[in-house]
Scaffold this motif. Sequence first.
Motif, short mmCIF file in Angstrom:
data_model
loop_
_atom_site.label_atom_id
_atom_site.label_comp_id
_atom_site.label_asym_id
_atom_site.label_seq_id
_atom_site.Cartn_x
_atom_site.Cartn_y
_atom_site.Cartn_z
N MET A 237 0.84 -1.18 0.00
CA MET A 237 0.00 0.00 0.00
C MET A 237 0.89 1.25 0.00
N VAL A 238 0.44 2.24 -0.72
CA VAL A 238 1.20 3.48 -0.87
C VAL A 238 0.53 4.58 -0.06
N LYS A 239 1.34 5.41 0.58
CA LYS A 239 0.83 6.57 1.33
C LYS A 239 1.50 7.83 0.81
N LEU A 240 0.77 8.91 0.91
CA LEU A 240 1.34 10.24 0.66
C LEU A 240 1.66 10.81 2.04
N ARG A 241 2.94 11.05 2.30
CA ARG A 241 3.31 11.56 3.62
C ARG A 241 4.48 12.52 3.54
N LEU A 242 4.79 13.14 4.67
CA LEU A 242 5.87 14.12 4.73
C LEU A 242 7.20 13.44 5.00
N LYS A 243 8.23 13.96 4.36
CA LYS A 243 9.59 13.48 4.56
C LYS A 243 10.44 14.69 4.91
N ARG A 244 11.05 14.68 6.08
CA ARG A 244 11.79 15.85 6.55
C ARG A 244 13.08 16.03 5.76
N CYS A 245 13.35 17.29 5.38
CA CYS A 245 14.56 17.63 4.64
C CYS A 245 15.44 18.61 5.38
N GLY A 246 14.84 19.56 6.06
CA GLY A 246 15.61 20.60 6.72
C GLY A 246 16.37 20.08 7.92
N THR B 47 3.71 26.09 0.05
CA THR B 47 3.54 24.73 -0.47
C THR B 47 3.71 24.76 -1.98
N TYR B 48 4.27 23.68 -2.49
CA TYR B 48 4.33 23.45 -3.92
C TYR B 48 3.81 22.04 -4.13
N LEU B 49 2.81 21.89 -4.98
CA LEU B 49 2.21 20.58 -5.22
C LEU B 49 2.24 20.25 -6.70
N ASN B 50 2.68 19.04 -7.01
CA ASN B 50 2.60 18.52 -8.37
C ASN B 50 1.25 17.82 -8.47
N VAL B 51 0.21 18.58 -8.80
CA VAL B 51 -1.16 18.10 -8.74
C VAL B 51 -1.41 16.89 -9.63
N PRO B 52 -0.93 16.84 -10.89
CA PRO B 52 -1.18 15.63 -11.69
C PRO B 52 -0.59 14.36 -11.06
N ALA B 53 0.59 14.47 -10.47
CA ALA B 53 1.19 13.31 -9.82
C ALA B 53 0.41 12.90 -8.58
N ILE B 54 -0.06 13.88 -7.81
CA ILE B 54 -0.85 13.57 -6.61
C ILE B 54 -2.16 12.90 -7.00
N LEU B 55 -2.83 13.43 -8.03
CA LEU B 55 -4.08 12.83 -8.48
C LEU B 55 -3.86 11.41 -8.99
N TYR B 56 -2.75 11.19 -9.67
CA TYR B 56 -2.43 9.84 -10.16
C TYR B 56 -2.35 8.86 -9.00
N PHE B 57 -1.62 9.21 -7.95
CA PHE B 57 -1.47 8.31 -6.81
C PHE B 57 -2.78 8.14 -6.05
N GLU C 248 -5.79 8.29 -7.34
CA GLU C 248 -6.65 7.43 -8.16
C GLU C 248 -6.23 5.98 -8.09
N LYS C 249 -4.95 5.74 -7.86
CA LYS C 249 -4.45 4.37 -7.74
C LYS C 249 -4.67 3.79 -6.35
N GLY C 250 -5.19 4.60 -5.41
CA GLY C 250 -5.51 4.09 -4.09
C GLY C 250 -4.58 4.52 -2.98
N ALA C 251 -3.71 5.48 -3.22
CA ALA C 251 -2.80 5.95 -2.17
C ALA C 251 -3.60 6.68 -1.10
N GLN C 252 -3.21 6.50 0.16
CA GLN C 252 -3.87 7.14 1.29
C GLN C 252 -2.99 8.27 1.83
N PRO C 253 -3.50 9.50 1.91
CA PRO C 253 -2.71 10.58 2.50
C PRO C 253 -2.75 10.50 4.03
N THR C 254 -1.66 10.88 4.67
CA THR C 254 -1.66 10.98 6.13
C THR C 254 -2.48 12.20 6.53
#
Length: 87
Positions: free
Chosen positions: A1-10, A45-55, A57-63
Motif C-alpha cells: 500500500m502506498v501513502k502520501l506523507r511528509l519526509k523531513r529535509c531541513g 507549499t508546492y504541489l505537483n497536482v497531476p502526480a498527486i491525483l495519479y497516486f 486514483e491508484k488508491g494511495a492514502q494521505p496521512t
Amino acid sequence: MVKLRLKRCGRKQAVYRIVAIDVRSRREGKDLRKVGFYDPIKNQTYLNVPAILYFLEKGAQPTGTVQDILKKAEVFKELRPNQPKFN
C-alpha cells in the motif's frame, strides 16, 4: 500500500517534501516519487497536482497532515466523481 506523507529535509529548520512512499518504509526511507514541498515556517507549499491525483486514483492514502495540506489547496475537488473522497 502506498501513502502520501511528509519526509523531513531541513536540518535546523523543519522543511518537508511530500512523497509517495510504501507503507512499510521509514519516514526517511526510499520514496517512489516526490510530489510536493511544504515549509511550515514560511507557510509555502508546492504541489505537483497531476502526480498527486495519479497516486490518489491508484488508491494511495494521505496521512492526516498531508490530507489537510491537500484540502487547503483544493486538490480533492479535481478527483473524478467515482473516486472516493477523503473527509
